[in-house]
Scaffold this active site. Structure first.
Site, short mmCIF file in Angstrom:
data_model
loop_
_atom_site.label_atom_id
_atom_site.label_comp_id
_atom_site.label_asym_id
_atom_site.label_seq_id
_atom_site.Cartn_x
_atom_site.Cartn_y
_atom_site.Cartn_z
N ASP A 8 0.77 -1.07 0.14
CA ASP A 8 -0.04 0.13 0.03
C ASP A 8 1.17 1.23 0.08
O ASP A 8 1.76 1.41 0.95
CB ASP A 8 -0.97 -0.05 1.28
CG ASP A 8 -2.14 -1.09 1.18
OD1 ASP A 8 -2.20 -1.72 0.17
OD2 ASP A 8 -2.81 -1.01 2.27
N ASP A 129 -15.64 -4.12 -2.10
CA ASP A 129 -15.53 -3.96 -0.57
C ASP A 129 -17.02 -3.99 0.06
O ASP A 129 -17.59 -3.33 -0.18
CB ASP A 129 -14.97 -2.61 -0.31
CG ASP A 129 -13.48 -2.40 -1.22
OD1 ASP A 129 -12.99 -3.47 -1.23
OD2 ASP A 129 -13.22 -1.13 -1.44
#
Length: 238
Positions: A8, A129
């Site tokens: 990330d 998500d």
């Protein structure tokens, strides 16, 4: 099952967020290419990179770091974060990304998402998500009214081949994946390649996902926190 190590990126550094909060950031490596090199040397040919600046600001300020990883290491990268339009998709594919993950765009700009899906079906991943059983978007602040089953069925009819599913309640927690969620999705949509994400904390978690015939799993915090080694992760690749 394929294991996919994750990086990330926030302000050019390799970090992790806790449950997606930009207020809870842990920096693991100030040089993302050094981290990617460790993955490459361990035998991984494909990695997962999220542009957290892009997700928050809609600008791909970490793209030079991603391109450096691709060009110098000759490694395949799937990326998400801040992708809003068909032009964004084309720009990322032209930059060398192997696959592009779209989350909010699939809900908020379905026209461009479907255009991307039709033009580049093998390169598009739906980033799904889930928050309390609903599809979340816009930084997980909003949820869609359409059910997961209805939305996925429509997308499959449009040519969707791959889904990256994250249970937000598990993301970055090391609390274990939502096995029931992935099992149900795999059973309901067997023709879609399913990538599990969120909560993986142990080799036992990987074994359970593997036994459930889940196609792939993204691993981030469990590796960075020393819960499993790259060699152990690579042992599940097939």
């Amino acid at each position: 099952m394929q294991t996919i190590p994750a990086i990330d990126l926030l302000n050019g550094q390799a970090v992790r967020l806790h449950k997606g909060s930009y207020e809870e950031v842990t920096v693991y490596d100030k040089s993302p290419i050094n981290q990617a090199r460790k993955f490459k040397e361990a035998g991984f040919e494909h990695i997962h990179v999220v542009d957290l600046n892009g997700a928050k600001e809609g600008e791909f300020i970490n793209l030079p770091h991603i391109k450096e990883i691709i060009d110098e290491l000759d490694i395949s990268v799937q990326t998400g974060g801040g992708i809003r339009t068909f032009d964004d998709v084309e720009m990322l594919l032209d930059a060398g990304l192997s696959k592009v993950i779209c989350s909010s765009m699939a809900i908020k700009n379905e026209e461009d998402w479907l255009h991307s899906l039709q033009q580049y079906p093998e390169h598009m991943i739906l980033g799904m998500d889930l928050k309390d059983g609903k599809i979340a978007y816009s930084g997980w602040l909003e949820t869609a009214e359409e059910s997961v089953e209805s939305f996925l069925s429509r997308m499959i009819d449009e040519g969707l081949q791959e889904v990256l599913c994250t249970d937000i309640s598990k993301d970055g927690t090391l609390a274990g994946p939502n096995f029931d969620l992935y099992h149900d999705l795999h059973r309901s949509f067997p023709k879609v390649r399913l990538i599990a994400s969120g909560g993986v904390s142990s080799l036992e978690d990987l074994e359970t996902l593997d036994e459930a015939d889940i196609d792939a799993v993204v691993i981030g915090k469990a590796y960075y926190e020393g819960r499993m080694s790259l060699e152990q992760m690579a042992g599940f690749n097939r």
